[in-house]
Design an enzyme around this catalytic site. Structure first.
Site, PDB file in Angstrom:
ATOM      1  N   GLY A  50       0.839  -1.196   0.000  1.00  0.00           N
ATOM      2  CA  GLY A  50       0.000   0.000   0.000  1.00  0.00           C
ATOM      3  C   GLY A  50       0.872   1.244   0.000  1.00  0.00           C
ATOM      4  O   GLY A  50       2.100   1.171   0.143  1.00  0.00           O
ATOM      5  N   LEU A  51       0.207   2.378  -0.137  1.00  0.00           N
ATOM      6  CA  LEU A  51       0.909   3.659  -0.215  1.00  0.00           C
ATOM      7  C   LEU A  51       1.699   3.946   1.064  1.00  0.00           C
ATOM      8  O   LEU A  51       1.379   3.401   2.132  1.00  0.00           O
ATOM      9  CB  LEU A  51      -0.111   4.784  -0.423  1.00  0.00           C
ATOM     10  CG  LEU A  51      -0.920   4.740  -1.723  1.00  0.00           C
ATOM     11  CD1 LEU A  51      -2.043   5.787  -1.663  1.00  0.00           C
ATOM     12  CD2 LEU A  51      -0.024   4.988  -2.928  1.00  0.00           C
ATOM     13  N   SER A  52       2.678   4.821   0.938  1.00  0.00           N
ATOM     14  CA  SER A  52       3.378   5.302   2.126  1.00  0.00           C
ATOM     15  C   SER A  52       2.360   5.958   3.064  1.00  0.00           C
ATOM     16  O   SER A  52       1.504   6.721   2.610  1.00  0.00           O
ATOM     17  CB  SER A  52       4.441   6.319   1.706  1.00  0.00           C
ATOM     18  OG  SER A  52       5.111   6.819   2.829  1.00  0.00           O
ATOM     19  N   GLY A  53       2.408   5.607   4.332  1.00  0.00           N
ATOM     20  CA  GLY A  53       1.463   6.192   5.296  1.00  0.00           C
ATOM     21  C   GLY A  53       0.128   5.469   5.372  1.00  0.00           C
ATOM     22  O   GLY A  53      -0.768   5.870   6.112  1.00  0.00           O
ATOM     23  N   SER A  54      -0.020   4.369   4.605  1.00  0.00           N
ATOM     24  CA  SER A  54      -1.306   3.646   4.614  1.00  0.00           C
ATOM     25  C   SER A  54      -1.455   2.775   5.861  1.00  0.00           C
ATOM     26  O   SER A  54      -2.549   2.276   6.132  1.00  0.00           O
ATOM     27  CB  SER A  54      -1.447   2.793   3.348  1.00  0.00           C
ATOM     28  OG  SER A  54      -0.408   1.836   3.272  1.00  0.00           O
ATOM     29  N   GLY A  55      -0.355   2.582   6.589  1.00  0.00           N
ATOM     30  CA  GLY A  55      -0.433   1.838   7.855  1.00  0.00           C
ATOM     31  C   GLY A  55       0.236   0.473   7.832  1.00  0.00           C
ATOM     32  O   GLY A  55       0.076  -0.310   8.773  1.00  0.00           O
ATOM     33  N   LYS A  56       1.011   0.202   6.798  1.00  0.00           N
ATOM     34  CA  LYS A  56       1.665  -1.116   6.692  1.00  0.00           C
ATOM     35  C   LYS A  56       2.503  -1.431   7.926  1.00  0.00           C
ATOM     36  O   LYS A  56       2.330  -2.472   8.560  1.00  0.00           O
ATOM     37  CB  LYS A  56       2.569  -1.188   5.437  1.00  0.00           C
ATOM     38  CG  LYS A  56       1.852  -0.963   4.125  1.00  0.00           C
ATOM     39  CD  LYS A  56       2.797  -1.049   2.950  1.00  0.00           C
ATOM     40  CE  LYS A  56       3.887   0.000   2.922  1.00  0.00           C
ATOM     41  NZ  LYS A  56       3.424   1.387   2.774  1.00  0.00           N
ATOM     42  N   SER A  57       3.444  -0.537   8.256  1.00  0.00           N
ATOM     43  CA  SER A  57       4.351  -0.776   9.389  1.00  0.00           C
ATOM     44  C   SER A  57       3.586  -0.833  10.701  1.00  0.00           C
ATOM     45  O   SER A  57       3.833  -1.711  11.535  1.00  0.00           O
ATOM     46  CB  SER A  57       5.386   0.342   9.516  1.00  0.00           C
ATOM     47  OG  SER A  57       6.286   0.274   8.478  1.00  0.00           O
ATOM     48  N   SER A  68       5.673  -1.890  -2.445  1.00  0.00           N
ATOM     49  CA  SER A  68       5.541  -2.874  -3.543  1.00  0.00           C
ATOM     50  C   SER A  68       4.410  -2.482  -4.502  1.00  0.00           C
ATOM     51  O   SER A  68       3.385  -3.154  -4.564  1.00  0.00           O
ATOM     52  CB  SER A  68       5.365  -4.290  -2.998  1.00  0.00           C
ATOM     53  OG  SER A  68       4.406  -4.392  -1.977  1.00  0.00           O
TER      54      SER A  68
HETATM   55  P1  ADP Z   1       3.411   2.798   6.056  1.00  0.00           P
HETATM   56  O1  ADP Z   1       4.220   1.722   6.711  1.00  0.00           O
HETATM   57  O2  ADP Z   1       2.326   2.251   5.174  1.00  0.00           O
HETATM   58  O3  ADP Z   1       4.234   3.849   5.367  1.00  0.00           O
HETATM   59  P2  ADP Z   1       3.002   3.799   8.708  1.00  0.00           P
HETATM   60  O4  ADP Z   1       2.454   2.666   9.511  1.00  0.00           O
HETATM   61  O5  ADP Z   1       4.468   4.109   8.820  1.00  0.00           O
HETATM   62  O6  ADP Z   1       2.587   3.569   7.189  1.00  0.00           O
HETATM   63  O7  ADP Z   1       2.225   5.142   9.025  1.00  0.00           O
HETATM   64  C1  ADP Z   1       0.842   5.198   9.270  1.00  0.00           C
HETATM   65  C2  ADP Z   1       0.567   6.403  10.165  1.00  0.00           C
HETATM   66  O8  ADP Z   1      -0.838   6.518  10.367  1.00  0.00           O
HETATM   67  C3  ADP Z   1       1.203   6.250  11.530  1.00  0.00           C
HETATM   68  O9  ADP Z   1       1.699   7.508  11.926  1.00  0.00           O
HETATM   69  C4  ADP Z   1       0.024   5.829  12.411  1.00  0.00           C
HETATM   70  O10 ADP Z   1       0.182   6.217  13.757  1.00  0.00           O
HETATM   71  C5  ADP Z   1      -1.136   6.578  11.752  1.00  0.00           C
HETATM   72  N1  ADP Z   1      -2.471   5.965  11.948  1.00  0.00           N
HETATM   73  C6  ADP Z   1      -3.593   6.614  12.356  1.00  0.00           C
HETATM   74  N2  ADP Z   1      -4.639   5.765  12.433  1.00  0.00           N
HETATM   75  C7  ADP Z   1      -4.200   4.554  12.061  1.00  0.00           C
HETATM   76  C8  ADP Z   1      -4.821   3.268  11.954  1.00  0.00           C
HETATM   77  N3  ADP Z   1      -6.125   3.079  12.207  1.00  0.00           N
HETATM   78  N4  ADP Z   1      -4.053   2.237  11.520  1.00  0.00           N
HETATM   79  C9  ADP Z   1      -2.740   2.429  11.220  1.00  0.00           C
HETATM   80  N5  ADP Z   1      -2.098   3.611  11.319  1.00  0.00           N
HETATM   81  C10 ADP Z   1      -2.811   4.675  11.742  1.00  0.00           C
END
Ligand code: ADP
EC number: 2.7.1.25
Length: 202
Positions: free
Chosen positions: A33-40, A107
């Protein structure tokens, strides 16, 4: 490059035997998924939840492998493909060791994800599509990368000036703009239980 003098050695302890010992079936949860989508965030929360239940897990994170295994690679299409190929092979080795593996990589290309899927027996590659809208990811901008991409400081940024090819048949789809972290983890645990990959509820 084909190397004719290298011979594959079968292990004396099979994948299935390791699996019995650990009371879990190995698999790869591939977060895309996109950057910031919550993967990590979600992969880490699942890692904790499984670890607390006594399961043997490991998480490979995009940023971390770029510090070591893939530090020679950039973000061109060819380098992104090689990055995913290496990661896929490493995930396979962990799964061969009986471990439940999670990976968190943007990816963006279908062909790369398919390449990794092919390394795994049916049912052991679980594509988890983080279907969080771009607007939400961009408003979170946890690493300030969208701002840099919008200003042109970063080129080829997925979702801005580089494409993200949406998975057509992911095993799981999670939208963190509408689901909490706990709801996402519950959904993932439910999936693993339903498929018999794990058996203990808590
Ligand atoms: P990615 O790995 O896809 O780039 P991150 O997990 O690093 O994404 O970032 C997601 C951001 O969104 C984090 O700062 C996280 O705290 C925030 N966030 C807010 N709500 C949620 C949620 N329901 N699930 C996951 N992340 C969330």
């Amino acid at each position: 490059m084909a190397e004719t003098n290298i011979v594959w050695h079968d292990h004396k302890v099979s994948r299935a035997e390791r699996s019995v010992n650990k009371d879990q079936k190995p698999c790869l949860l591939w977060f895309t998924g996109l950057s910031g989508s919550g993967k990590s965030t979600i992969a880490n929360a699942l890692d904790v939840a499984l670890h607390e239940r006594g399961y043997h897990t490991f998480l490979l994170d995009g940023d971390n492998v770029r510090h070591g295994l893939c530090k020679d690679l950039g973000f061109s299409d060819a380098d992104r493909e090689e990055n995913i190929r290496r990661v896929g092979e490493v995930c396979k080795l962990f799964a061969d060791a009986g471990i439940i593996v999670m990976s968190a990589f943007i990816s963006p290309f279908t062909s790369d994800r398919r390449m990794v899927r092919k390394l795994f027996p049916a049912g052991e590659f679980i594509e988890v599509f983080m279907d969080t809208p771009l607007e939400t990811c961009e408003s979170r901008d946890p690493k300030g990368l969208y701002q840099k991409a919008r200003s042109g400081e970063i080129k080829h940024f997925t979702g801005i000036d580089s494409p993200y090819e949406v998975p057509s048949h992911p095993e799981l789809r999670l939208d963190t703009s509408t689901m909490t972290v706990d709801e996402c983890v519950d959904s993932l645990i439910g999936y693993l239980l339903d498929r018999g990959l794990i058996s203990r509820k808590d």
